[in-house]
Design a protein around this motif. Structure first.
Motif, PDB file in Angstrom:
ATOM      1  N   PRO A 173       0.812  -1.224   0.000  1.00 10.45           N
ATOM      2  CA  PRO A 173       0.000   0.000   0.000  1.00 10.45           C
ATOM      3  C   PRO A 173       0.841   1.268   0.000  1.00 10.45           C
ATOM      4  O   PRO A 173       0.495   2.252  -0.671  1.00 10.45           O
ATOM      5  N   PHE A 174       1.955   1.263   0.725  1.00 12.18           N
ATOM      6  CA  PHE A 174       2.852   2.420   0.749  1.00 12.18           C
ATOM      7  C   PHE A 174       3.438   2.668  -0.635  1.00 12.18           C
ATOM      8  O   PHE A 174       3.486   3.812  -1.117  1.00 12.18           O
ATOM      9  N   TRP A 175       3.884   1.588  -1.306  1.00  7.21           N
ATOM     10  CA  TRP A 175       4.455   1.708  -2.641  1.00  7.21           C
ATOM     11  C   TRP A 175       3.444   2.263  -3.633  1.00  7.21           C
ATOM     12  O   TRP A 175       3.760   3.133  -4.451  1.00  7.21           O
ATOM     13  N   LYS A 176       2.226   1.772  -3.535  1.00  4.94           N
ATOM     14  CA  LYS A 176       1.190   2.245  -4.460  1.00  4.94           C
ATOM     15  C   LYS A 176       0.806   3.692  -4.200  1.00  4.94           C
ATOM     16  O   LYS A 176       0.660   4.489  -5.134  1.00  4.94           O
ATOM     17  N   SER A 193       2.900  15.501   3.330  1.00  8.92           N
ATOM     18  CA  SER A 193       1.956  16.601   3.086  1.00  8.92           C
ATOM     19  C   SER A 193       1.871  16.933   1.599  1.00  8.92           C
ATOM     20  O   SER A 193       0.798  17.286   1.090  1.00  8.92           O
ATOM     21  N   LEU A 194       3.007  16.799   0.874  1.00  8.23           N
ATOM     22  CA  LEU A 194       2.985  17.024  -0.577  1.00  8.23           C
ATOM     23  C   LEU A 194       2.115  15.996  -1.275  1.00  8.23           C
ATOM     24  O   LEU A 194       1.297  16.326  -2.142  1.00  8.23           O
ATOM     25  N   HIS A 195       2.254  14.726  -0.898  1.00  6.70           N
ATOM     26  CA  HIS A 195       1.475  13.673  -1.539  1.00  6.70           C
ATOM     27  C   HIS A 195       0.006  13.715  -1.131  1.00  6.70           C
ATOM     28  O   HIS A 195      -0.840  13.160  -1.835  1.00  6.70           O
ATOM     29  N   GLN A 196      -0.290  14.373  -0.027  1.00  3.18           N
ATOM     30  CA  GLN A 196      -1.681  14.512   0.387  1.00  3.18           C
ATOM     31  C   GLN A 196      -2.429  15.483  -0.523  1.00  3.18           C
ATOM     32  O   GLN A 196      -3.570  15.230  -0.914  1.00  3.18           O
TER      33      GLN A 196
END
Length: 348
Positions: free
Chosen positions: A34-37, A244-247
């Motif tokens: 899940p982290f990788w995806k 925060s960027l990926h959020q």
């Protein structure tokens, strides 16, 4: 040959099955897939990233490089100003016989002259410090010209500024460690800046120095901050910065929010998966960056006195003030601010 091809296919299938079993075993205990995806293979970034978006990846690369080279340098560095104290504390026992080392300054010379590839590690670290500021400033410039500080990315920008200030402290504390003339007097002048803070300035200055002057105690404090405290904070804030960027998603030159236009599967129409598209692109950029970095590293590691000043090849002497105190280039703006205060005229 057909039998051989079938055998190869069966082996590949067996390896694939084993790798799937391994990943299934890991995923039951840690959410790696899940982290990788979420952060790579299914994290969608805008299609129109340009040259300026390389510098975020470069910043992370240089940070890792600084950590690795720093670990090796710490193995031989002695964080004391006087070798008599180092001997009393047992630091000298780690050195070979007939090795002449005079405290922190001497241990740096020992690394440069006697440790195998010590010169390379030290120059990688000093060149990496300047490279870090170059790529971080360009990364910040990209954020300014493309409005990456605006809604909904305010937190990304604010955390990035915290990282920048931590980086300044990390660079300053590391600048003192070679214990050359410019390290010593730069520390004396820059720490004086804290006394300008109302009410607590003098107390803060004494705490930073560990006394009323820059001594071995100051070196110890800066060493602990440079090696442990600030890198730990940097790791935490870099993690928060990326999460925060990926959020909220990455910005792009056109200012298009790719999350506003999605297909029936919820995939942004104006985006592409970060992996493999941008990981491969960043890999190409990393090769070019390391090529330029290597040219500087092997042909002009001091950059004519910009990266390592000539005065810093002279051991620190509290009784001799250099004709001109001019810190390394990334500290120069803050030194110029310091000169604006008349009360520091006698120090500077």
């Amino acid at each position: 040959m057909p039998g051989r091809s079938l055998e190869i296919i069966m082996k590949e299938k067996d390896l694939t099955t084993k790798s799937h079993r391994l990943m299934a075993w890991i995923d039951k205990r840690y959410p790696w897939t899940p982290f990788w995806k979420k952060h790579l293979s299914e994290y969608y970034a805008p299609k129109n990233f340009n040259f300026w978006y390389f510098f975020g990846s470069f910043s992370l690369l240089v940070f890792v490089m600084q950590i690795l080279t720093g670990v090796w340098l710490v193995m031989e560095y002695i964080p004391v100003a006087d070798m008599s104290l180092a001997t009393a504390l047992g630091f000298g026992k780690q050195l070979p016989e007939n090795t002449v080392v005079n405290g922190a300054f001497g241990s740096v010379q020992h690394i440069m002259r006697e440790v195998r590839y010590g010169w390379l590690l030290r120059f990688m670290h000093t060149t990496g410090a300047s490279a870090f500021f170059v790529v971080v400033y360009l990364h910040m410039y990209r954020g300014l010209i493309y409005g990456s500080y605006q809604k909904p990315r305010e937190l990304v920008w604010l955390v990035g500024m915290v990282i920048y200030f931590c980086l300044l402290i990390e660079a300053f504390t590391g600048y003192v460690l070679p214990w050359g003339q410019m390290s010593y007097w730069g520390a004396a002048v820059i720490t004086s800046f804290s006394s300008a803070i109302p009410y607590i300035g003098d107390m803060l200055l004494t705490w930073l120095r560990g006394g009323f002057a820059v001594t071995t105690v100051t070196l110890h404090r800066f060493f602990s901050l440079h090696v442990i405290a600030i890198p730990l904070l940097l790791c935490i804030f870099i993690f928060v910065h990326l999460v925060s960027l990926h959020q909220v998603g990455s910005n792009n030159p056109d200012g298009i929010e790719i999350k506003d236009r999605k297909n029936q599967k919820g995939i942004p129409l104006d985006g592409v998966p970060f992996h493999p598209y941008y990981t491969v692109k960043d890999l190409l950029g990393v090769v070019v960056f390391l090529f330029i970095f290597s040219i500087v590293l092997f042909f002009t590691p001091t950059m004519g006195g910009l990266f390592i000043e000539p005065d810093n090849f002279v051991m620190a002497n509290p009784m001799v003030t250099p004709p001109e105190i001019s810190p390394v280039w990334y500290m120069t703006p803050f030194y110029a601010m310091l000169l604006c205060f008349e009360r520091f005229g006698s120090v500077s």
